[in-house]
Write a protein that holds these residues in place. Structure first.
Motif, mmCIF file in Angstrom:
data_model
loop_
_atom_site.group_PDB
_atom_site.id
_atom_site.type_symbol
_atom_site.label_atom_id
_atom_site.label_comp_id
_atom_site.label_asym_id
_atom_site.label_seq_id
_atom_site.Cartn_x
_atom_site.Cartn_y
_atom_site.Cartn_z
ATOM 1 N N SER A 118 0.961 -0.889 0.026
ATOM 2 C CA SER A 118 -0.109 0.188 0.118
ATOM 3 C C SER A 118 0.230 1.427 -0.055
ATOM 4 O O SER A 118 0.331 2.187 -0.041
ATOM 5 N N THR A 119 2.251 1.415 0.252
ATOM 6 C CA THR A 119 3.309 2.358 0.083
ATOM 7 C C THR A 119 3.975 2.189 -1.311
ATOM 8 O O THR A 119 4.765 1.121 -0.921
ATOM 9 N N GLU A 175 -2.725 2.076 -2.951
ATOM 10 C CA GLU A 175 -2.376 3.462 -1.740
ATOM 11 C C GLU A 175 -4.054 3.149 -0.964
ATOM 12 O O GLU A 175 -4.150 3.745 0.391
ATOM 13 N N ALA A 221 -3.895 1.302 2.432
ATOM 14 C CA ALA A 221 -3.611 2.000 3.274
ATOM 15 C C ALA A 221 -4.648 3.279 4.285
ATOM 16 O O ALA A 221 -3.887 3.396 6.103
ATOM 17 N N GLN A 251 3.460 -5.687 3.771
ATOM 18 C CA GLN A 251 4.186 -5.128 4.663
ATOM 19 C C GLN A 251 3.438 -5.418 5.920
ATOM 20 O O GLN A 251 1.934 -5.740 5.402
ATOM 21 N N SER A 269 1.141 -3.506 8.460
ATOM 22 C CA SER A 269 0.524 -3.019 8.434
ATOM 23 C C SER A 269 -1.087 -3.125 7.730
ATOM 24 O O SER A 269 -2.277 -3.646 8.026
ATOM 25 N N LEU A 270 -1.236 -4.342 6.653
ATOM 26 C CA LEU A 270 -1.909 -5.602 5.791
ATOM 27 C C LEU A 270 -2.254 -6.777 6.463
ATOM 28 O O LEU A 270 -3.255 -7.064 5.569
#
Length: 232
Positions: free
Chosen positions: A121-122, A154, A157, A188, A190-191
């Motif tokens: 996502s980044t 993105e 995110a 990541q 965060s995912l």
């Protein structure tokens, strides 16, 4: 003698990575005593100088030294941006030190997959993940090359739920022609919460770095105890 409750240090650059890694270790390596070290300036300072300079490398190595001196039996860097210092750390300390997604890539390459997708996502996470995956593939898959496709969303995110993030990731994979992969790798931490929903949407395994790292460290540090528990 195997230490049944080893101390595992994790170095984080963002609080979200810390939460996800702790959750993964609680599920996959419950015997571990987890020690969290957070330096929430690492990413911002790296962006300011345009990458990792000597000062930032030394700073990360000091954090690793602090963990090793404090009795850590294994260490995980949850930020992929700092993975390159791991090779240096391994020459300096006699404990397992893992890059954030290293175990996930090894697990994917050890399987029968020959078509993998990496999704993030980044933007910086994509080339960093692909470079590490290709490097490992060159070492362990010489006779069985793997096709790697990438996708970026993105929107994922800033999604308001894991399910919404999964939909954005699935859309990005379809748009990039990567939805036919045999497995999807999350670039990541965060995912990670979106992994289950994404697997349901795509109908293929979705691998995450935190869970894979916990499983690999458990096997490395508990050895036969971990194997016995896995089959009992």
């Amino acid at each position: 003698m195997i230490e049944t409750h080893p101390l595992i240090a994790m170095i984080h650059a963002v609080p979200a990575g810390a939460r996800i890694a702790q959750s993964a270790f609680a599920e996959e390596f419950p015997e571990a005593r987890v020690w969290n070290l957070l330096d929430d300036r690492l990413l911002e300072d790296a962006r300011t100088v345009g990458g990792l300079d000597g000062a930032l490398r030394r700073r990360m190595l000091r954090l690793i030294a602090h963990a090793a001196d404090g009795g850590a039996r294994g260490l995980l860097l949850t930020c992929s941006s700092y993975g390159e210092v791991v090779d240096t750390a391994r020459t300096l300390w006699g404990i397992p030190v893992l890059k954030s997604d290293e175990a996930m890539f090894r697990a994917a390459l050890a399987g029968s997959y020959d078509r993998l997708a990496v999704v993030a996502s980044t933007p910086p996470a994509v080339p960093a993940a692909v470079a590490q995956l290709e490097s490992l593939a060159a070492e362990v898959r010489l006779d069985n090359p793997v096709q790697i496709k990438t996708a970026l969303s993105e929107e994922a995110a800033v999604a308001d739920s894991p399910e919404a993030a999964a939909r954005h990731l699935a859309d990005a994979l379809h748009a990039a022609g990567a939805a036919e992969a045999q497995a999807v790798l999350l670039a990541q931490y965060s995912l990670t919460p979106a992994g289950g929903a994404l697997a349901d949407l795509l109908g293929v395994p979705v691998l995450d770095g935190a869970g894979a790292a916990a499983r690999e460290l458990r096997t490395m540090l508990l050895g036969d105890l971990a194997q016995t528990a896995a089959v009992s």
